[in-house]
Design a protein around this motif. Structure first.
Motif, PDB file in Angstrom:
ATOM      1  N   ARG A  11      18.157 -28.840 -27.166  1.00 13.56           N
ATOM      2  CA  ARG A  11      18.906 -30.027 -27.589  1.00 13.56           C
ATOM      3  C   ARG A  11      19.740 -29.741 -28.828  1.00 13.56           C
ATOM      4  N   LEU A  12      19.174 -28.985 -29.755  1.00 11.56           N
ATOM      5  CA  LEU A  12      19.929 -28.635 -30.958  1.00 11.56           C
ATOM      6  C   LEU A  12      21.132 -27.766 -30.608  1.00 11.56           C
ATOM      7  N   GLN A  13      20.986 -26.896 -29.630  1.00 12.42           N
ATOM      8  CA  GLN A  13      22.115 -26.060 -29.205  1.00 12.42           C
ATOM      9  C   GLN A  13      23.237 -26.904 -28.629  1.00 12.42           C
ATOM     10  N   ASN A  14      22.894 -28.028 -28.032  1.00  8.61           N
ATOM     11  CA  ASN A  14      23.891 -28.897 -27.402  1.00  8.61           C
ATOM     12  C   ASN A  14      24.437 -29.960 -28.343  1.00  8.61           C
ATOM     13  N   PHE A  15      23.951 -29.987 -29.571  1.00  9.03           N
ATOM     14  CA  PHE A  15      24.377 -31.006 -30.520  1.00  9.03           C
ATOM     15  C   PHE A  15      25.785 -30.700 -31.004  1.00  9.03           C
ATOM     16  N   LEU A  23      23.184 -29.669 -39.526  1.00 12.60           N
ATOM     17  CA  LEU A  23      22.581 -29.046 -38.345  1.00 12.60           C
ATOM     18  C   LEU A  23      21.900 -27.724 -38.683  1.00 12.60           C
ATOM     19  N   ASN A  24      22.489 -26.917 -39.533  1.00 15.31           N
ATOM     20  CA  ASN A  24      21.857 -25.642 -39.892  1.00 15.31           C
ATOM     21  C   ASN A  24      20.519 -25.867 -40.593  1.00 15.31           C
ATOM     22  N   GLU A  25      20.455 -26.845 -41.475  1.00 17.18           N
ATOM     23  CA  GLU A  25      19.208 -27.159 -42.152  1.00 17.18           C
ATOM     24  C   GLU A  25      18.168 -27.664 -41.158  1.00 17.18           C
ATOM     25  N   LEU A  26      18.608 -28.439 -40.178  1.00 10.94           N
ATOM     26  CA  LEU A  26      17.704 -28.923 -39.140  1.00 10.94           C
ATOM     27  C   LEU A  26      17.172 -27.763 -38.306  1.00 10.94           C
ATOM     28  N   TRP A  27      18.032 -26.808 -37.979  1.00  7.89           N
ATOM     29  CA  TRP A  27      17.602 -25.613 -37.238  1.00  7.89           C
ATOM     30  C   TRP A  27      16.533 -24.864 -38.024  1.00  7.89           C
ATOM     31  N   GLU A  28      16.767 -24.671 -39.318  1.00  7.73           N
ATOM     32  CA  GLU A  28      15.798 -23.955 -40.146  1.00  7.73           C
ATOM     33  C   GLU A  28      14.467 -24.699 -40.191  1.00  7.73           C
ATOM     34  N   ARG A  51      11.418 -26.580 -47.801  1.00  9.19           N
ATOM     35  CA  ARG A  51      12.741 -26.436 -47.202  1.00  9.19           C
ATOM     36  C   ARG A  51      12.801 -27.161 -45.850  1.00  9.19           C
ATOM     37  N   ALA A  52      11.716 -27.071 -45.064  1.00  7.44           N
ATOM     38  CA  ALA A  52      11.676 -27.761 -43.772  1.00  7.44           C
ATOM     39  C   ALA A  52      11.729 -29.271 -43.965  1.00  7.44           C
ATOM     40  N   ILE A  53      10.926 -29.771 -44.895  1.00  6.79           N
ATOM     41  CA  ILE A  53      10.920 -31.213 -45.157  1.00  6.79           C
ATOM     42  C   ILE A  53      12.303 -31.674 -45.598  1.00  6.79           C
ATOM     43  N   ALA A  59      18.817 -34.372 -42.265  1.00  7.08           N
ATOM     44  CA  ALA A  59      19.340 -34.693 -40.937  1.00  7.08           C
ATOM     45  C   ALA A  59      19.035 -36.142 -40.565  1.00  7.08           C
ATOM     46  N   LEU A  60      17.813 -36.582 -40.790  1.00  9.06           N
ATOM     47  CA  LEU A  60      17.450 -37.961 -40.450  1.00  9.06           C
ATOM     48  C   LEU A  60      18.247 -38.969 -41.257  1.00  9.06           C
ATOM     49  N   ASP A  61      18.492 -38.656 -42.518  1.00  8.48           N
ATOM     50  CA  ASP A  61      19.300 -39.534 -43.354  1.00  8.48           C
ATOM     51  C   ASP A  61      20.744 -39.585 -42.846  1.00  8.48           C
ATOM     52  N   GLU A  62      21.269 -38.421 -42.523  1.00  6.81           N
ATOM     53  CA  GLU A  62      22.648 -38.361 -42.026  1.00  6.81           C
ATOM     54  C   GLU A  62      22.807 -39.109 -40.702  1.00  6.81           C
ATOM     55  N   LEU A  63      21.768 -39.111 -39.889  1.00  3.52           N
ATOM     56  CA  LEU A  63      21.805 -39.814 -38.611  1.00  3.52           C
ATOM     57  C   LEU A  63      21.408 -41.289 -38.747  1.00  3.52           C
TER      58      LEU A  63
END
Length: 67
Positions: A11-15, A23-28, A51-53, A59-63
């Motif tokens: 799903r991340l690849q298709n985002f 997105l890069n931070e979400l991937w990490e 870093r994960a948190i 990402a959640l804030d941006e969305l």
């Protein structure tokens, strides 16, 4: 969000990257999650966890999933 793919990685690849600047931070963050879930013998540092948190939170804030 109805993204195509069977796994979160797919799903991340298709985002659409133009819709999520973090997105890069979400991937990490997802990679660190995978280490925790699938490689229990590999230690995860406090820095990696933080870093994960931060990546998930950004990402959640941006969305607009966080207030």
């Amino acid at each position: 969000m109805s993204l195509p793919g069977d796994t979160m990685g797919e799903r991340l690849q298709n985002f659409d990257t133009s819709k999520l600047s973090s997105l890069n931070e979400l991937w990490e963050a997802h990679k660190i999650r995978n280490i925790i879930a699938h490689d229990a013998s590999r230690p995860v540092s406090r820095q990696e966890i933080d870093r994960a948190i931060d990546g998930y939170e950004k990402a959640l804030d941006e969305l607009d999933f966080l207030d």
